[in-house]
Design an enzyme around this catalytic site. Structure first.
Site, PDB file in Angstrom:
ATOM      1  N   ASP A  39       0.868  -1.183   0.000  1.00 14.50           N
ATOM      2  CA  ASP A  39       0.000   0.000   0.000  1.00 14.50           C
ATOM      3  C   ASP A  39       0.905   1.233   0.000  1.00 14.50           C
ATOM      4  OD1 ASP A  39       0.891   0.369   2.602  1.00 14.50           O
ATOM      5  OD2 ASP A  39      -1.103   0.398   3.510  1.00 14.50           O
ATOM      6  N   CYS A  69       3.201  -3.009   3.965  1.00 13.04           N
ATOM      7  CA  CYS A  69       2.367  -1.852   4.294  1.00 13.04           C
ATOM      8  C   CYS A  69       3.135  -1.048   5.334  1.00 13.04           C
ATOM      9  CB  CYS A  69       0.962  -2.254   4.737  1.00 13.04           C
ATOM     10  SG  CYS A  69       0.842  -3.167   6.294  1.00 13.04           S
ATOM     11  N   THR A 110       3.079  -0.966   8.667  1.00 13.76           N
ATOM     12  CA  THR A 110       3.589  -1.827   9.742  1.00 13.76           C
ATOM     13  C   THR A 110       3.886  -3.244   9.280  1.00 13.76           C
ATOM     14  OG1 THR A 110       1.347  -2.480  10.289  1.00 13.76           O
ATOM     15  CG2 THR A 110       2.265  -0.579  11.503  1.00 13.76           C
ATOM     16  N   HIS A 125      11.211 -23.447   9.503  1.00 15.93           N
ATOM     17  CA  HIS A 125      10.205 -24.105  10.354  1.00 15.93           C
ATOM     18  C   HIS A 125       8.787 -24.035   9.790  1.00 15.93           C
ATOM     19  CE1 HIS A 125      12.738 -23.798  14.328  1.00 15.93           C
ATOM     20  NE2 HIS A 125      13.488 -24.055  13.268  1.00 15.93           N
ATOM     21  N   HIS A 154       8.047 -30.334  11.492  1.00 20.69           N
ATOM     22  CA  HIS A 154       7.598 -29.059  10.920  1.00 20.69           C
ATOM     23  C   HIS A 154       6.511 -29.308   9.870  1.00 20.69           C
ATOM     24  CE1 HIS A 154      10.416 -26.901  13.267  1.00 20.69           C
ATOM     25  NE2 HIS A 154      11.488 -27.374  12.651  1.00 20.69           N
TER      26      HIS A 154
HETATM   27  C1  RB5 Z   1      -1.827   2.984   6.413  1.00 22.41           C
HETATM   28  O1  RB5 Z   1      -1.829   4.232   7.011  1.00 22.41           O
HETATM   29  C2  RB5 Z   1      -1.515   1.905   7.432  1.00 22.41           C
HETATM   30  O2  RB5 Z   1      -2.590   1.746   8.286  1.00 22.41           O
HETATM   31  C3  RB5 Z   1      -1.146   0.615   6.740  1.00 22.41           C
HETATM   32  O3  RB5 Z   1      -0.067   0.836   5.888  1.00 22.41           O
HETATM   33  C4  RB5 Z   1      -0.740  -0.539   7.636  1.00 22.41           C
HETATM   34  O4  RB5 Z   1       0.235  -0.140   8.554  1.00 22.41           O
HETATM   35  C5  RB5 Z   1      -1.839  -1.295   8.244  1.00 22.41           C
HETATM   36  O5  RB5 Z   1      -1.645  -2.291   8.965  1.00 22.41           O
END
Ligand code: RB5
Length: 142
Positions: free
Chosen positions: A7, A64, A66, A97, A133
Site C-alpha cells: 500500500d 504496508c 507496519t 520451520h 515441521h
Molecule cells: C496505512 O496508514 C496503514 O494503516 C497501513 O499501511 C498498515 O500499517 C496497516 O496495517
C-alpha cells in the site's frame, strides 16, 4: 517468479526491493499499488496471496506501513503462510520451520538496508523438510 505488492505505506520500500531483485536477476510481478496515493492494503495483500496460492508465483513479498494489516489479509487465503519479519533471525526461522511462502515487511518499521537483508534471507533459506515441521504446517490448514 516473486509476487510483490504494497500500500502507500510500503511504496518506497517496494521500489528499493524491486531494484534489489532486478540486481539479483530475480523475476517479479508487481501487483501494485503504483503510486503513493492513500489506498487500501487488503486489495494488494489479497492479490499477492492469490497469486502465490494459485501457483502463478512461487513466493510473495508484501509491504504496508507496519506489515501487520497486509499480513493479516494474506493469511486469510488458504495455503498462505505470510510471516511478518523485522529481523533476519525470524526470516530464516520462518522459512526453515514454517515454510512461509510470503514475507511481510513494515515500510515504516525497517529501513531499506535491513529490509533487503531480510528479503535475501527469506529468499535464500530452504524449508528444513523436518517431519515435525511438516506435521505442524499441515495442522495449520485443519
Ligand atoms: C496505512 O496508514 C496503514 O494503516 C497501513 O499501511 C498498515 O500499517 C496497516 O496495517
Amino acid at each position: 517468479m516473486i509476487a510483490i505488492g504494497c500500500d502507500h505505506g510500503g511504496f518506497d520500500l517496494k521500489q528499493e526491493i524491486m531494484a534489489h531483485l532486478e540486481k539479483r536477476g530475480l523475476e517479479y510481478k508487481d501487483f501494485g499499488t503504483y503510486t503513493k496515493d492513500s489506498c487500501d492494503y487488503p486489495v494488494y495483500g489479497r492479490a499477492v496471496a492469490k497469486a502465490v496460492a494459485s501457483g502463478e508465483c512461487d513466493r510473495g513479498i508484501i509491504i504496508c506501513g507496519t506489515g501487520i494489516g497486509i499480513s493479516i489479509t494474506a493469511n486469510k487465503i488458504p495455503g498462505i503462510r505470510a510471516a511478518l519479519c523485522t529481523d533476519c533471525f525470524c526470516a530464516e526461522a520462518t522459512r526453515q520451520h514454517n515454510d512461509a511462502n510470503i514475507l511481510a515487511l513494515g515500510g515504516r518499521v525497517v529501513g531499506a538496508g535491513l529490509a533487503l537483508k531480510i528479503v535475501d534471507t527469506f529468499l535464500d533459506t530452504p524449508f528444513s523438510g523436518d517431519e515435525r515441521h511438516k506435521r505442524r504446517i499441515s495442522m495449520i490448514e485443519e
